[in-house]
Scaffold this motif. Structure first.
Motif, PDB file in Angstrom:
ATOM      1  N   GLY A  98     -80.690 -23.525  47.230  1.00  0.00           N
ATOM      2  CA  GLY A  98     -80.006 -24.694  46.774  1.00  0.00           C
ATOM      3  C   GLY A  98     -80.639 -25.598  45.526  1.00  0.00           C
ATOM      4  N   LYS A  99     -81.648 -24.831  44.978  1.00  0.00           N
ATOM      5  CA  LYS A  99     -82.342 -25.379  43.902  1.00  0.00           C
ATOM      6  C   LYS A  99     -81.779 -24.871  42.563  1.00  0.00           C
ATOM      7  CE  LYS A  99     -86.352 -26.631  46.694  1.00  0.00           C
ATOM      8  NZ  LYS A  99     -87.832 -26.396  46.592  1.00  0.00           N
ATOM      9  N   VAL A 100     -81.508 -26.037  41.655  1.00  0.00           N
ATOM     10  CA  VAL A 100     -80.951 -25.646  40.237  1.00  0.00           C
ATOM     11  C   VAL A 100     -82.210 -25.203  39.531  1.00  0.00           C
ATOM     12  CG1 VAL A 100     -79.791 -26.366  38.264  1.00  0.00           C
ATOM     13  CG2 VAL A 100     -79.210 -27.425  40.486  1.00  0.00           C
ATOM     14  N   HIS A 101     -81.915 -23.965  38.423  1.00  0.00           N
ATOM     15  CA  HIS A 101     -82.854 -23.509  37.660  1.00  0.00           C
ATOM     16  C   HIS A 101     -83.786 -24.691  36.932  1.00  0.00           C
ATOM     17  CE1 HIS A 101     -84.524 -21.383  34.382  1.00  0.00           C
ATOM     18  NE2 HIS A 101     -83.970 -20.167  34.797  1.00  0.00           N
ATOM     19  N   PRO A 102     -85.101 -24.584  37.379  1.00  0.00           N
ATOM     20  CA  PRO A 102     -85.899 -25.753  36.633  1.00  0.00           C
ATOM     21  C   PRO A 102     -85.964 -26.043  35.227  1.00  0.00           C
ATOM     22  CG  PRO A 102     -87.208 -23.490  37.053  1.00  0.00           C
ATOM     23  CD  PRO A 102     -85.868 -23.266  37.769  1.00  0.00           C
ATOM     24  N   LYS A 103     -85.005 -25.118  34.350  1.00  0.00           N
ATOM     25  CA  LYS A 103     -85.009 -25.294  32.908  1.00  0.00           C
ATOM     26  C   LYS A 103     -83.901 -25.977  32.547  1.00  0.00           C
ATOM     27  CE  LYS A 103     -88.345 -21.962  31.555  1.00  0.00           C
ATOM     28  NZ  LYS A 103     -88.956 -20.614  30.951  1.00  0.00           N
TER      29      LYS A 103
END
Length: 244
Positions: free
Chosen positions: A150-155
């Motif tokens: 559920g988390k978007v790619h950190p970059k």
């Protein structure tokens, strides 16, 4: 680590013959939902020859008794159509996992793997592979990951001006596979953050970027029309359990 193989019991989703055209935030997409049992990753035929075009992929599937409904190009590949990373087809690993560093989308870590296993479909971080106790039938590695748990790619940046034609694949919380591609004639293209959020809006906890400018998704008569070469394909075939 808790792995997101979710609801590996049979999906109740009906088979769809062709993608739905949908506009989200000004971007036109082609979106298709499929049961894991309908999805294949293909790169080589029964003689070990590379499958490079949509007609070749269609002929291969027909020749092994499948009925292809929709085909989309698979993950990023190197010259001569060689996958950049892992590719498994019909329980055989045809190309190995690639955890090396490098330049370009494939190497924008974390990258990931879309797979079909004996417990359903999943998109995982490449470093999580192989999954303990899971027998994989089909898999393709690409990158970057769009969503993980559920988390978007950190970059990814919501304000990025890097807007391009893109395609990708995700898995919803109930185990449904979602294929998505921007329409080549869309008046607007998404950046990677927006593309990740598309999959989130479709109920996906995990999703993977597949490729960019060359991407195609074909159904029906278009499956047999000539195309340029690709490195692999993701196929949605007719659901054999579907009632007529």
């Amino acid at each position: 680590m808790l792995l997101r193989f979710l609801a590996f019991a049979a999906c109740t989703l009906p088979a769809l013959a062709a993608p739905e055209k949908k506009v989200v935030d000004g971007v036109t997409y082609h979106i298709l939902h499929a049961k894991p049992a309908q999805v294949r990753v293909i790169w080589k035929d029964t003689q070990g020859r590379q499958i490079e075009t949509f007609p070749q992929a269609t002929a291969y599937l027909t020749g092994i008794g499948e009925t292809p409904e929709t085909l989309m190009n698979g993950g990023i590949y190197e010259p001569h159509g060689v996958p950049s990373g892992l590719l498994a087809q019909n329980t055989r690993e045809l190309h190995p996992l690639n955890l090396a560093d490098g330049k370009g989308n494939f190497f924008l870590k974390p990258n990931g793997i879309f797979l079909i296993g004996d417990k359903g479909a999943a998109v995982i971080d490449s470093t999580e592979y192989p999954l303990p106790g899971v027998k994989v039938s089909h898999a393709v590695q690409s990158g970057p990951l769009l969503l993980r748990n559920g988390k978007v790619h950190p970059k990814f940046r919501a304000t990025s001006t890097n807007r391009l034609h893109r395609n990708g694949i995700g898995v919803t919380k109930d185990g449904t596979v979602v294929l998505a591609m921007t329409d080549i004639h869309s008046p607007k293209y998404p950046n990677l953050y927006e593309f990740a959020m598309l999959f989130a809006s479709l109920g996906c906890s995990d999703a993977l970027f597949l490729d960019g400018d060359i991407s195609q998704m074909r159904s029906g008569e278009a499956l047999t029309k000539e195309s340029g070469p690709f490195g692999s394909f993701i196929a949605v075939v007719k659901d054999k359990d579907e009632k007529p």
